[in-house]
Scaffold this active site. Structure first.
Site, PDB file in Angstrom:
ATOM      1  N   TYR A  51      48.388  35.859  41.960  1.00  0.00           N
ATOM      2  CA  TYR A  51      48.747  36.197  43.337  1.00  0.00           C
ATOM      3  C   TYR A  51      49.809  35.215  43.833  1.00  0.00           C
ATOM      4  O   TYR A  51      49.512  34.160  44.400  1.00  0.00           O
ATOM      5  CB  TYR A  51      47.524  36.169  44.242  1.00  0.00           C
ATOM      6  CG  TYR A  51      46.546  37.300  43.993  1.00  0.00           C
ATOM      7  CD1 TYR A  51      46.871  38.380  43.170  1.00  0.00           C
ATOM      8  CD2 TYR A  51      45.295  37.306  44.600  1.00  0.00           C
ATOM      9  CE1 TYR A  51      45.983  39.408  42.950  1.00  0.00           C
ATOM     10  CE2 TYR A  51      44.397  38.336  44.384  1.00  0.00           C
ATOM     11  CZ  TYR A  51      44.745  39.385  43.557  1.00  0.00           C
ATOM     12  OH  TYR A  51      43.857  40.404  43.343  1.00  0.00           O
ATOM     13  N   GLN A 106      35.221  44.730  40.102  1.00  0.00           N
ATOM     14  CA  GLN A 106      36.234  44.931  41.144  1.00  0.00           C
ATOM     15  C   GLN A 106      37.184  46.038  40.696  1.00  0.00           C
ATOM     16  O   GLN A 106      38.000  45.842  39.794  1.00  0.00           O
ATOM     17  CB  GLN A 106      37.000  43.634  41.411  1.00  0.00           C
ATOM     18  CG  GLN A 106      37.970  43.773  42.575  1.00  0.00           C
ATOM     19  CD  GLN A 106      38.674  42.480  42.926  1.00  0.00           C
ATOM     20  OE1 GLN A 106      39.813  42.497  43.390  1.00  0.00           O
ATOM     21  NE2 GLN A 106      38.010  41.350  42.721  1.00  0.00           N
ATOM     22  N   SER A 128      41.841  47.170  47.605  1.00  0.00           N
ATOM     23  CA  SER A 128      42.591  48.118  48.433  1.00  0.00           C
ATOM     24  C   SER A 128      41.633  49.068  49.143  1.00  0.00           C
ATOM     25  O   SER A 128      41.807  50.290  49.105  1.00  0.00           O
ATOM     26  CB  SER A 128      43.594  48.904  47.580  1.00  0.00           C
ATOM     27  OG  SER A 128      44.504  49.615  48.380  1.00  0.00           O
ATOM     28  N   GLY A 183      44.822  54.769  52.332  1.00  0.00           N
ATOM     29  CA  GLY A 183      44.831  56.016  53.071  1.00  0.00           C
ATOM     30  C   GLY A 183      44.663  55.816  54.560  1.00  0.00           C
ATOM     31  O   GLY A 183      45.081  56.661  55.354  1.00  0.00           O
TER      32      GLY A 183
END
Length: 295
Positions: free
Chosen positions: A53, A178, A206, A210
């Site tokens: 990350y 995950q 995530s 949507g």
């Protein structure tokens, strides 16, 4: 905040996905640290990170070091489970790679230990399978647990078959999975069901897909509007994101969502989802919702 369990460790029902604090479009460091502190103050005790990350090449330590800095001296730090991952890389051009050889995982774990400043990593997750060496990769994670460098193990982005294989190799060392799961992406349902049956924590990444844009997908892409999630939110007087996280919590008691955040107000709203109870009628509407992402 209500709690759930990862292995034998209780955590707040809503975690923090720290990735947006270090990748493209990340906030300034002071705001990033304020976001982590806001999460802790709201009852969040699970922070999810990874050695991959970061934004630029050569800064693989960015997110883990940021978390270590934010936790240092904070009164709630002792209650926090930091979950990190190894096995992926970022060359600095926006792409993601997979490097899950046992040798790489051993080096990556040692580096994460140094960055986080801990004697053992609370939860270490194999970030993404390399199908050619999958069982070797999982075996390396088992060795890290047995060596005392990792307390609990997890896997990420796996199929049902890969999860079953990991369970055979890791046994009770495996406590979490995950995978991507959200209102817009529900093909992870079989893995979620297996986690439920096995008593493994399921950390949907995530989770707001949507409902709002994912930092790992297209940060400039559109989000759905006018969905059942928005309608239920209006009826409860809360945000659609909060409804989404409460819906995820209702899917199974093993679910611990890890929404991303890059500002304090966002994680405070997400954390409040732990106290939002949806009734059966709400859940039926949300279960049946089909989200259409605008082109």
């Amino acid at each position: 905040m209500r709690s759930r369990a990862i292995g034998n460790v209780p955590v707040g029902a809503i975690g923090l996905g720290a990735m947006p604090l270090s990748i493209e479009g990340r906030p300034a460091e002071d705001r990033a640290i304020a976001t982590i502190h806001a999460a802790l103050d709201a009852g969040v005790t699970l922070i999810d990170t990874a050695d991959s990350y970061h934004w630029y090449a050569g800064e693989a330590s960015h997110n883990e070091e940021l978390i270590a800095k934010a936790l240092a001296g904070h009164p709630g730090a002792a209650e926090v489970l930091v979950a990190t991952k190894g096995g992926r890389g970022r060359p600095g051009d926006g792409s993601w790679t997979v490097t899950a050889t046992p040798e790489h995982l051993r080096r990556a774990c040692d580096a994460s230990l140094r960055r986080l400043g801990v004697e053992a990593i609370g939860l270490y997750q194999l970030h993404k399978p390399d199908p050619e060496i999958w069982t070797d990769s999982v075996g390396a994670v088992r060795e890290l647990v047995d060596a005392g460098k990792v307390r609990m193990a997890g896997v990420s982005n796996v199929t049902v078959d890969q999860l079953r294989q990991a369970r055979e190799i890791l046994g009770d060392r495996l406590v979490a999975v995950q995978n991507q799961y959200s209102p817009a992406v529900r093909d992870g349902e079989p893995v979620l069901r297996l986690c439920h049956d096995l008593g493994l924590a399921f950390l949907p990444w995530s989770p707001l897909g949507g409902i709002s844009r994912s930092s790992l997908d297209d940060p400039c892409g559109p989000a759905s509007t006018g969905t059942a999630f928005h309608a239920v939110a209006a009826e409860h007087g809360v945000s659609p994101q909060r409804v989404c996280l409460a819906w995820l919590l209702a899917r199974s008691p093993v679910v611990v969502p890890i929404p991303g955040a890059s500002r304090p107000a966002t994680i405070r709203d997400s954390a409040a989802a732990a106290d939002l109870l949806l009734d059966l009628a709400d859940l039926a509407r949300l279960d049946a919702a089909e989200l259409v992402i605008p082109a």
